[in-house]
Write a protein that holds these residues in place. Structure first.
Motif, PDB file in Angstrom:
ATOM      1  N   PHE A   1       0.851  -1.187   0.000  1.00 32.00           N
ATOM      2  CA  PHE A   1       0.000   0.000   0.000  1.00 32.00           C
ATOM      3  C   PHE A   1       0.890   1.241   0.000  1.00 32.00           C
ATOM      4  O   PHE A   1       1.843   1.340   0.791  1.00 32.00           O
ATOM      5  CB  PHE A   1      -0.919  -0.005   1.223  1.00 32.00           C
ATOM      6  N   ARG A   2       0.569   2.169  -0.834  1.00 35.03           N
ATOM      7  CA  ARG A   2       1.358   3.413  -0.972  1.00 35.03           C
ATOM      8  C   ARG A   2       0.465   4.609  -0.641  1.00 35.03           C
ATOM      9  O   ARG A   2       0.230   5.496  -1.473  1.00 35.03           O
ATOM     10  CB  ARG A   2       1.904   3.533  -2.396  1.00 35.03           C
ATOM     11  N   CYS A   3      -0.069   4.657   0.567  1.00 33.69           N
ATOM     12  CA  CYS A   3      -0.936   5.765   0.970  1.00 33.69           C
ATOM     13  C   CYS A   3      -0.118   7.035   1.173  1.00 33.69           C
ATOM     14  O   CYS A   3       1.064   6.989   1.552  1.00 33.69           O
ATOM     15  CB  CYS A   3      -1.664   5.435   2.279  1.00 33.69           C
ATOM     16  N   GLU A   4      -0.765   8.170   0.947  1.00 31.99           N
ATOM     17  CA  GLU A   4      -0.137   9.468   1.214  1.00 31.99           C
ATOM     18  C   GLU A   4      -0.528  10.003   2.587  1.00 31.99           C
ATOM     19  O   GLU A   4       0.064  10.967   3.067  1.00 31.99           O
ATOM     20  CB  GLU A   4      -0.536  10.468   0.130  1.00 31.99           C
ATOM     21  N   GLY A   5      -1.527   9.405   3.200  1.00 28.51           N
ATOM     22  CA  GLY A   5      -1.916   9.812   4.554  1.00 28.51           C
ATOM     23  C   GLY A   5      -3.213  10.569   4.632  1.00 28.51           C
ATOM     24  O   GLY A   5      -3.773  10.741   5.714  1.00 28.51           O
ATOM     25  N   GLU A   6      -3.714  11.048   3.488  1.00 32.21           N
ATOM     26  CA  GLU A   6      -4.932  11.846   3.479  1.00 32.21           C
ATOM     27  C   GLU A   6      -6.127  11.068   2.946  1.00 32.21           C
ATOM     28  O   GLU A   6      -7.244  11.594   2.913  1.00 32.21           O
ATOM     29  CB  GLU A   6      -4.728  13.111   2.621  1.00 32.21           C
ATOM     30  N   GLU A   7      -5.927   9.863   2.503  1.00 31.62           N
ATOM     31  CA  GLU A   7      -7.028   9.079   1.953  1.00 31.62           C
ATOM     32  C   GLU A   7      -8.043   8.731   3.052  1.00 31.62           C
ATOM     33  O   GLU A   7      -7.682   8.514   4.214  1.00 31.62           O
ATOM     34  CB  GLU A   7      -6.505   7.772   1.329  1.00 31.62           C
ATOM     35  N   PRO A   8      -9.336   8.679   2.687  1.00 31.08           N
ATOM     36  CA  PRO A   8     -10.348   8.385   3.703  1.00 31.08           C
ATOM     37  C   PRO A   8     -10.347   6.916   4.135  1.00 31.08           C
ATOM     38  O   PRO A   8     -10.740   6.609   5.256  1.00 31.08           O
ATOM     39  CB  PRO A   8     -11.667   8.755   3.006  1.00 31.08           C
ATOM     40  N   GLU A   9      -9.912   6.021   3.252  1.00 31.02           N
ATOM     41  CA  GLU A   9      -9.912   4.597   3.577  1.00 31.02           C
ATOM     42  C   GLU A   9      -8.717   3.925   2.928  1.00 31.02           C
ATOM     43  O   GLU A   9      -8.207   4.379   1.894  1.00 31.02           O
ATOM     44  CB  GLU A   9     -11.196   3.909   3.071  1.00 31.02           C
ATOM     45  N   LEU A  10      -8.304   2.809   3.510  1.00 33.90           N
ATOM     46  CA  LEU A  10      -7.155   2.084   2.966  1.00 33.90           C
ATOM     47  C   LEU A  10      -7.452   1.543   1.577  1.00 33.90           C
ATOM     48  O   LEU A  10      -6.553   1.498   0.722  1.00 33.90           O
ATOM     49  CB  LEU A  10      -6.778   0.936   3.919  1.00 33.90           C
ATOM     50  N   ARG A  11      -8.686   1.152   1.312  1.00 31.64           N
ATOM     51  CA  ARG A  11      -8.983   0.490   0.046  1.00 31.64           C
ATOM     52  C   ARG A  11      -8.843   1.425  -1.149  1.00 31.64           C
ATOM     53  O   ARG A  11      -8.731   0.946  -2.287  1.00 31.64           O
ATOM     54  CB  ARG A  11     -10.386  -0.120   0.077  1.00 31.64           C
ATOM     55  N   VAL A  12      -8.826   2.737  -0.923  1.00 38.37           N
ATOM     56  CA  VAL A  12      -8.665   3.669  -2.041  1.00 38.37           C
ATOM     57  C   VAL A  12      -7.214   4.099  -2.205  1.00 38.37           C
ATOM     58  O   VAL A  12      -6.903   4.877  -3.115  1.00 38.37           O
ATOM     59  CB  VAL A  12      -9.573   4.901  -1.864  1.00 38.37           C
ATOM     60  N   CYS A  13      -6.315   3.629  -1.345  1.00 41.65           N
ATOM     61  CA  CYS A  13      -4.902   3.984  -1.481  1.00 41.65           C
ATOM     62  C   CYS A  13      -4.305   3.303  -2.713  1.00 41.65           C
ATOM     63  O   CYS A  13      -4.713   2.191  -3.076  1.00 41.65           O
ATOM     64  CB  CYS A  13      -4.113   3.551  -0.246  1.00 41.65           C
ATOM     65  N   PRO A  14      -3.324   3.925  -3.339  1.00 38.72           N
ATOM     66  CA  PRO A  14      -2.620   3.259  -4.437  1.00 38.72           C
ATOM     67  C   PRO A  14      -1.943   1.980  -3.935  1.00 38.72           C
ATOM     68  O   PRO A  14      -1.496   1.898  -2.794  1.00 38.72           O
ATOM     69  CB  PRO A  14      -1.581   4.305  -4.887  1.00 38.72           C
ATOM     70  N   ARG A  15      -1.895   0.966  -4.808  1.00 37.66           N
ATOM     71  CA  ARG A  15      -1.276  -0.301  -4.452  1.00 37.66           C
ATOM     72  C   ARG A  15      -0.297  -0.715  -5.538  1.00 37.66           C
ATOM     73  O   ARG A  15      -0.493  -0.418  -6.713  1.00 37.66           O
ATOM     74  CB  ARG A  15      -2.316  -1.407  -4.276  1.00 37.66           C
ATOM     75  N   VAL A  16       0.744  -1.402  -5.133  1.00 39.06           N
ATOM     76  CA  VAL A  16       1.757  -1.902  -6.074  1.00 39.06           C
ATOM     77  C   VAL A  16       1.895  -3.396  -5.847  1.00 39.06           C
ATOM     78  O   VAL A  16       2.220  -3.821  -4.725  1.00 39.06           O
ATOM     79  CB  VAL A  16       3.116  -1.209  -5.861  1.00 39.06           C
ATOM     80  N   PRO A  17       1.635  -4.222  -6.870  1.00 40.90           N
ATOM     81  CA  PRO A  17       1.818  -5.671  -6.694  1.00 40.90           C
ATOM     82  C   PRO A  17       3.266  -5.991  -6.360  1.00 40.90           C
ATOM     83  O   PRO A  17       4.202  -5.396  -6.907  1.00 40.90           O
ATOM     84  CB  PRO A  17       1.408  -6.262  -8.045  1.00 40.90           C
ATOM     85  N   CYS A  18       3.461  -6.933  -5.464  1.00 43.00           N
ATOM     86  CA  CYS A  18       4.810  -7.355  -5.108  1.00 43.00           C
ATOM     87  C   CYS A  18       5.407  -8.179  -6.240  1.00 43.00           C
ATOM     88  O   CYS A  18       4.693  -8.945  -6.898  1.00 43.00           O
ATOM     89  CB  CYS A  18       4.794  -8.196  -3.831  1.00 43.00           C
ATOM     90  N   PRO A  19       6.686  -8.041  -6.487  1.00 44.86           N
ATOM     91  CA  PRO A  19       7.332  -8.798  -7.577  1.00 44.86           C
ATOM     92  C   PRO A  19       7.142 -10.297  -7.377  1.00 44.86           C
ATOM     93  O   PRO A  19       7.450 -10.834  -6.305  1.00 44.86           O
ATOM     94  CB  PRO A  19       8.812  -8.401  -7.453  1.00 44.86           C
ATOM     95  N   GLY A  20       6.617 -10.934  -8.405  1.00 44.73           N
ATOM     96  CA  GLY A  20       6.399 -12.373  -8.320  1.00 44.73           C
ATOM     97  C   GLY A  20       5.302 -12.768  -7.361  1.00 44.73           C
ATOM     98  O   GLY A  20       5.161 -13.941  -7.007  1.00 44.73           O
ATOM     99  N   GLY A  21       4.523 -11.790  -6.920  1.00 41.48           N
ATOM    100  CA  GLY A  21       3.448 -12.082  -5.982  1.00 41.48           C
ATOM    101  C   GLY A  21       3.921 -12.300  -4.566  1.00 41.48           C
ATOM    102  O   GLY A  21       3.142 -12.692  -3.693  1.00 41.48           O
ATOM    103  N   THR A  22       5.210 -12.044  -4.279  1.00 35.61           N
ATOM    104  CA  THR A  22       5.765 -12.254  -2.939  1.00 35.61           C
ATOM    105  C   THR A  22       6.382 -10.963  -2.447  1.00 35.61           C
ATOM    106  O   THR A  22       7.329 -10.444  -3.045  1.00 35.61           O
ATOM    107  CB  THR A  22       6.833 -13.357  -2.954  1.00 35.61           C
ATOM    108  N   CYS A  23       5.857 -10.439  -1.356  1.00 33.65           N
ATOM    109  CA  CYS A  23       6.364  -9.181  -0.809  1.00 33.65           C
ATOM    110  C   CYS A  23       7.585  -9.441   0.083  1.00 33.65           C
ATOM    111  O   CYS A  23       7.598 -10.390   0.874  1.00 33.65           O
ATOM    112  CB  CYS A  23       5.279  -8.491   0.019  1.00 33.65           C
TER     113      CYS A  23
END
Length: 1421
Positions: A207-229
């Motif tokens: 999750f790459r939130c900026e801190g001002e989003e109202p909910e976590l689900r609207v934060c930008p997300r980046v898939p982990c390489p190979g599906g493994t974080c």
């Protein structure tokens, strides 16, 4: 499409219903706007939909989890976790737009679901008291922390809660989570929490939130390489309402001023009441302003503020942030505008502060004001511990890195006042001594304190000197301050329900209930350890007596983790009237149990509420409901949800009805239902459950021994032997009702199919009621150190003792601890071998004698032990309880042991036999040191078999020359096996090996030991092992079922005292049935069949009142009535049908008498390879290849007699089978005797297809068990069919050929008769010559005396017989009657008395010996 609706009318107090049919138009009506109202957040509340511009509600008729799931999905609120009904969130206003919805659970919006016509149903007399509600999970939660605002970050994947890794997890993301949860601001982000064993997956996005989003689900997300974080563990977040602090002043400095805190987004001034220098020091440190110099009071620095917080912090001074300090808000007094807290910090001048001179006490009359004196650099800290809060406990001071105590010499209230003031804890109420709060450890820093009560620090009071004392820690001083708070519930019979009371200012007083919302009750219940929710009970009457009503107006917030943090009105002795005192019932006051099911994990479901146990109605009761019950009780997997009061009818209230659990709820009362106490049932509909239990012992001999496995919620998982302790084993044995642990074994290799094992170590102390409640420690890195799986053996025969009036502990009456009760053992069949084991177990040497007639206790136990004498513990000996008669009071077993005198006992002289007329009593003769032991082997029990003696480390046999019943009597008596029934010869129980110790025995029958009888001499014989002697004693037992056409079903018979007889069926419960069926190899369960008619014929009815226990591994260990020829009437004879029953014509040509014939291989290239198929419930089925490995294949190959397993074949390599898939998730250890002994899913429960059928390849050619001839013929095919006619023709032709052959044979025998006479004479001459030559060579006297001849020479002589000459080995034996040659073999199932024999000579291998003792013949073949 028609749907039925329910119309509810109201007339007075009587509700009426009318069924009406509503029709739904074909067009789908749009209900695009939806909201949840009057909940704590946007994802919970009353369901409202918008139609024609107006919001209205939904009636809760048939409101289901599927409906709620669609609501949560449409709102983006995760999964539905609750469906409260009956206007739980308050009645709505306006229209009731929908009477019901009928969602499938997969729709995107509620408008996609089928539903009633949209109209205002208030016009049909519906009211808002039935408005539907929903509680959604939301997308994110904090789990496993101290309340809902701290813990591990988890998000909902659509199926399960999944942890988020700490890789690249940022503080802005944490801030969004805390805001979304209504938990204030993030004050801590931590990682490195190891993922749990149960975490099947990790969230594969960052999750790459900026801190001002109202909910976590609207934060930008980046898939982990190979599906493994990338991560080192799960991310943890701590939120707090007390997040930011600042100092406000008119000056330019930021390091002095009025203390203000951002509380829930608003800056609040803190009150100076109880504000301490330790608190100020934390503020300065948090702001990077050094240390606190002073805390000036008054308004001269304050700008003031309209909002003043009454929160009181209790910092020790060592904290880095003010939110880390304990805080109290409850009962805080109103704060005047000028009484605000202020701080002057040192800024960057810390290094210039003088070191405190703590060795010089303040003047006795000095107030030592903190405000007036400059602050010095002081590393000492003060705390109160073990008192239940920051304001009560043992006084401890930190100095030089060590916490130490204060001695109570001269300790009084003046000293205590300094401590309470220094800690900001109000006034001192009590100065305790004598380690009232427990003894401390470490240094004792102060003694003989003499404070005035005005000092700023306790170490500035006059004393003997720092570190000087003459005390011990049992004199540690303590304090109780006025700000010390405690909480309790007062009730006569409830732990988690009662009148709520708080301890304040030294007195217990009640709490007022206004306004007390759900969140306040939740905080209270959680603080008391009574669950996460509760409710105010307003139905109780006025409470008797008088007391303070301390506090009112409590309004807890979600961020509060205890009642002390909740804002309220100020403390007041009379905050409300007595009728407003709060009575709370917490969820934890409800208790759940299963009763009348034979254990804690099976029975009728009952719930305790408001002091009464009540039941659940079985309407819509199913396995999902049962899963919640089993999980809540820690009872493993739900096996069955029972209906119609299958465990008997309960009594009292019926608390719940029409449950609709998803199976994932934490408590059964959290499932959807009609409402608490609302039902239309009676107790004939009580619901029940059968659970698997949390722990089991698998792969052992019965339910009380084997590999330890625990249920993870999905599968049975083995426990490693790393750090597995005996106390843990004791808890397991007690939980399983298996007595006590007698053995803990490790190093059992994990099988290749074990993808995981339990990743926690159990740290039981031994007194816990269940393994579920034992402390657990996660294994480092999720991997437990181990060398294999742990195995436990439990036994009811654990502790033994000798009780006597003398001082010796090595002699006296033998008593055994059986199920926690000491019971004296009966002297009947008590042997010196048993006594020897008792002496060895107690460390008392060996047994000298076993005197009878000791005075017994009132509790006598009639178990008979059959020890060989070599066992280390009595519980290792075979034991028989079935049919044992009651024991008279004076007939108790006793033992006199040698103590530590074993070395001085004389060696037994075995070369001198006892006098022929001597009884050789064990009791009268002193015991000598004797290492010889006696046993019977290969006879199916300890009281029948080949006689063997252990001497010089080798087991050897006895030759049957002269072997008779007198000899057998000595053996049976010595072994405690009753009377001798038969003395067998000719290796009747198979040929032994090793030495032949005795020959030509001539016992009188009264000798104490076999080897004391007259004989040829020790080790002297002229025999071979085909002449080994055997014995059948009266205590030998066998079991069978008698049926014409069924295997594993029939009349139950037991062999006792030489005769087969029936068994009586009273009371025979399920445990008894299970043991009988398991013993016969017929499955693990069975039932009595009372529908069969009266059995023909007469026979003994040997035994009645059999009551097996879970610990018994065979019927012989089960208590019962005594043996009796007529124990019951013929109509009470037991006919049993086991789970493994099937027709006798089942698959093989021979009857299926054992587990070998219940298993077969099909589709392979030999008899020992192919698809595995098992017989169950009357048909063949396959085995799924889930968990299928070489261990399971090994068991199959060994069971079929096919040698070792070469390969475990999967994926239907030998072709897919058909019919049922009977077994799945089979887990063997590799050493089990049959596939049925392995762990597996219940019969027929599989999620596989035949493309996953398992197979094996074994190394050898299949060997079959010897078969028995059925006692009744099978039905013949019709003879008038074409095959029948052909058979008749061929039979006639064969008959003619046979007549011709017989004629030729008679002619041939006549021609051979003359030659035969000549050969007979020649044979006699040859044998006489051999005897003469051997006699001369050995130098023996008489030519007719027997001679020890080398075996190979003897074989050559014997195995070339001349017709008509008897074999030399049978020279002194009685001739076997010819009628014994062809007895009919037993056709019964199970432990038939069939014993393999080695023939006395070629040609005798097919013979059988009748044992005609009693009414029924017994066949030994």
């Amino acid at each position: 499409m028609a749907h039925w609706g329910l119309r509810v009318g109201h007339a007075g107090n009587v509700y009426t219903t009318e069924v009406r049919k509503y029709y739904i138009p074909c067009t789908v009506l749009l209900l695009r706007e939806l909201m949840l109202k009057d909940g704590a957040h946007r994802c919970e509340g009353r369901v409202e939909v918008k139609h024609q511009g107006e919001w209205g509600t939904v009636a809760d008729k048939d409101w289901s989890w599927k409906d709620a799931s669609v609501v949560c999905r449409q709102l983006g609120c995760g999964v539905a976790v609750g469906i409260p009904k009956q206007a739980y969130f308050g009645p709505g206003v306006g229209p009731i737009w929908l009477l019901y919805t009928s969602c499938e659970g997969v729709e995107s919006t509620v408008s996609d679901c089928k539903h009633s016509n949209i109209k205002d149903y208030r016009n049909d007399s519906f009211i808002h008291d039935w408005d539907a509600g929903v509680v959604c999970s939301g997308f994110v939660r904090l789990a496993g922390g101290d309340g809902p605002c701290s813990g591990r970050v988890e998000v909902y994947s659509g199926e399960a809660w999944t942890p988020v890794s700490d890789g690249n997890f940022t503080l802005p993301t944490a801030q969004v989570i805390c805001a979304e949860l209504g938990c204030g601001k993030a004050v801590s982000v931590q990682g490195h929490e190891l993922f749990r064993e149960s975490d099947g997956q990790v969230w594969a996005e960052e999750f790459r939130c900026e801190g001002e989003e109202p909910e976590l689900r609207v934060c930008p997300r980046v898939p982990c390489p190979g599906g493994t974080c990338r991560h080192s563990g799960a991310a943890q977040v701590v939120c707090s309402a007390y997040s930011e602090v600042r100092l406000m002043t008119n000056g330019s400095s930021q390091c002095e001023g009025q203390v203000e805190m951002n509380i829930s987004g608003r800056w609040r001034v803190l009150c100076a009441s109880h504000w301490s220098l330790a608190n100020a020091n934390v503020v300065c440190r948090q702001l990077g302003c050094g240390v606190a110099i002073s805390t000036p009071g008054g308004p001269h620095l304050a700008e003031g503020g309209d909002q003043i917080s009454t929160a009181r912090f209790h910092c020790s001074g060592a904290e880095s942030f003010l939110w880390s300090c304990p805080v109290t808000a409850l009962g805080g007094p109103d704060c005047s505008h000028g009484n605000t807290a202020s701080v002057i910090c040192s800024g960057n001048q810390t290094q210039m502060l003088p070191q405190c001179n703590d060795s010089v006490s303040e003047p006795a009359n000095s107030a030592a004001s903190v405000v007036s004196t400059p602050y010095c650099s002081d590393s000492r800290q003060l705390r109160l511990v073990d008192g239940g809060g920051p304001c009560a406990g043992r006084v401890e001071i930190l100095d030089q890195g060590s916490w130490g105590t204060i001695c109570d010499d001269g300790w009084d209230l003046d000293d205590a006042r300094v401590v309470c003031r220094q800690l900001g804890c109000g006034e001192a109420l009590n100065a305790t001594g004598s380690a009232h709060f427990g003894a401390g450890s470490g240094p004792i820093w102060l003694d003989d304190l003499n404070c005035t009560g005005k000092e700023s620090h306790v170490w500035r009071c006059p004393s003997r000197g720092w570190g000087r004392h003459d005390c011990r820690h049992k004199q540690d001083a303590g304090v109780i301050c006025s700000e010390f708070l405690a909480l309790r519930m007062v009730s006569e019979d409830q732990q988690c329900a009662g009148w709520l009371e708080v301890f304040y200012n030294g007195t217990w007083g009640s709490v007022c209930r206004s306004p007390m919302e759900d969140i306040t009750v939740s905080v209270i219940c959680r603080q008391l350890g009574c669950g996460d929710s509760g409710n105010l009970n307003s139905s109780v009457g006025l409470r008797e007596g008088s007391r303070p009503q301390w506090v009112d107006g409590i309004r807890c917030r979600k961020t509060d983790t205890s009642l002390w943090q909740c804002p309220s009105d100020p403390w007041n002795y009379t905050s409300c009237s007595p009728k407003e005192e709060a009575y709370i019932s917490c969820e934890g006051s409800r208790q759940l149990r299963l009763v009348d099911g034979g254990g804690p994990c099976a029975g009728r479901v009952e719930i305790l509420d408001q002091g009464s146990w009540g039941t659940i109605c079985d309407y819509s009761w199913d396995l999902d409901d049962a899963r919640v019950v089993c999980r809540q009780l820690g009872c493993g997997k739900a096996l069955k949800a029972t209906l119609s009061s299958s465990f008997g009818a309960g009594s009292g209230p019926i608390w719940l009805n029409n449950l609709k659990c998803t199976g994932k709820e934490s408590h059964v009362w959290r499932c959807s239902s009609w409402g608490w106490g609302k039902h239309y049932c009676d107790h004939s509909n009580d619901a029940g459950v059968i659970c698997s239990g949390f722990v089991r012992l698998a792969g052992g001999d019965g339910l009380c021994s084997g590999r330890v496995e625990v249920y993870s919620g999905e599968a049975w998982i083995p426990v490693s032997d790393g750090n597995f302790t005996l106390p843990t084993a004791q808890v397991i044995c007690a939980e399983l009702a298996c007595g006590k642990a007698v053995s803990v074994l490790g190093q059992v290799p994990f099988r290749e199919s074990n993808v995981r094992y339990w990743a926690e170590e159990f740290r039981c102390e031994g007194e816990e009621p269940e393994l579920w409640v034992c402390p657990r420690v996660p294994c480092p890195g999720g991997t437990c150190h181990h060398s294999g799986a742990v195995q436990v053996v439990c036994s009811v025969y654990t502790d033994v003792r000798l009780v006597t009036n003398s001082s010796s502990q090595c002699e006296g009456q033998v008593e055994m601890n059986i199920f926690g009760q000491w019971r004296a053992l009966c002297a009947s069949h008590w042997s010196l071998a048993n006594a020897n084991v008792v002496c060895r177990q107690l460390g008392c040497g060996v047994a000298i004698s076993t005197p009878n007639g000791a005075e017994g206790s009132d509790q006598l136990w009639k178990a008979r032990f059959h020890c060989s004498g070599t066992e280390s513990f009595l519980w290792k000996c075979p034991v028989t309880v079935l049919g044992v008669p009651d024991c008279s009071h004076g007939n108790t077993a006793s033992v006199i042991c040698s103590g530590n005198q074993t070395q001085v006992l004389p060696q037994c002289d075995h070369f001198v036999s006892e006098p022929a007329g001597s009884a050789a009593s064990e009791e009268s003769a002193p015991y000598c040191s004797d290492s010889r032991q006696l046993r019977l082997v290969d006879g199916g029990g300890p009281c029948a078999g080949r006689v063997e003696i252990l001497d010089q480390g080798s087991w050897g046999t006895i030759c049957d020359d002269g072997w008779d019943l007198d000899d057998a009597r000595v053996v049976c008596r010595q072994l405690g096996c009753g009377e001798a029934l038969n003395a067998t010869g000719s290796a009747h129980f198979g040929a032994g090996s090793g030495p032949i110790w005795l020959d030509d025995l001539n016992c009188t029958g009264k000798e104490s030991h076999m080897w004391r009888c007259p004989s040829r001499g020790w080790g002297r014989n002229d025999c071979r092992h085909k002449e080994d002697a055997g014995v059948i004693c009266s205590e030998f037992l066998a079991l069978r079922m008698v049926s014409e056409d069924q295997e594993c079903a029939g009349w139950l018979e037991v062999f006792y005292n030489g005769t087969w007889g029936s068994v009586c069926h009273s009371p025979m419960d399920d445990v008894t049935m299970s043991i009988i069926c398991s013993q016969l190899g017929c499955g693990d369960s069975g039932r009595l069949n009372t529908s069969v008619g009266l059995r023909e014929g007469s026979r003994p009815r040997w035994v009645d009142l059999i009551q097996c226990r879970k610990t018994d591994t065979s019927l012989w260990q089960c208590p019962s009535g005594p043996w009796k020829f007529s124990s019951c009437s013929p109509k009470e004879e037991a006919y049993i049908s086991c789970a493994g029953r099937r027709p006798k014509s089942c698959p093989a040509a021979a009857p299926c008498t054992g587990t070998q014939e219940k298993l077969r291989l099909r589709g392979g290239d030999s008899e020992c390879s192919g698809r595995v198929e098992v017989w169950h419930s009357g048909s063949w089925g396959t085995v799924c290849d889930d968990s299928w490995s070489l261990a399971e294949a090994e068991v199959v190959c060994q069971q079929l007699g096919c040698g070792q397993a070469l390969e475990a074949v999967r994926a239907a390599t030998f072709g897919p089978g058909n019919g049922s898939i009977w077994l799945d998730e089979v887990r063997c250890g590799g050493r089990e005797s049959s596939l049925w002994d392995c762990a597996a899913e219940p019969w027929g429960q599989s999620d596989c297809k035949h493309e996953e059928d398992a197979g094996v390849r074994c190394s050898g050619v299949r060997t079959t068990l010897p078969t028995t001839t059925a006692g009744t013929s099978s039905p013949l095919p019709g003879i008038f069919s074409l095959p029948g006619v052909l058979c008749l023709i061929l039979g006639a032709l064969l008959f003619l050929v046979l007549i011709i052959l017989v004629t030729q044979l008679l002619r041939w025998r006549a021609e051979r008769r003359a030659l035969s006479s000549y050969e007979d004479a020649l044979a006699e001459a040859v044998y006489e010559e051999l005897d003469y030559l051997l006699t001369q060579k050995e130098g023996l006297g008489s030519p007719d005396q027997r001679t020890d001849v080398p075996a190979e020479n003897y074989d050559d002589a014997e195995e070339a017989p001349v017709p008509g000459t008897p074999p030399a080995s049978q020279g002194s034996e009685e001739e076997v009657p010819p009628e014994k040659d062809d007895g009919a073999r037993s056709s019964q199932t199970g432990s038939c008395l069939n014993f393999s024999t080695e023939a006395a000579d070629p040609g005798e291998g097919e013979e059988s010996l009748w044992l005609a003792l009693g009414t029924s013949p017994v066949t030994f073949s």
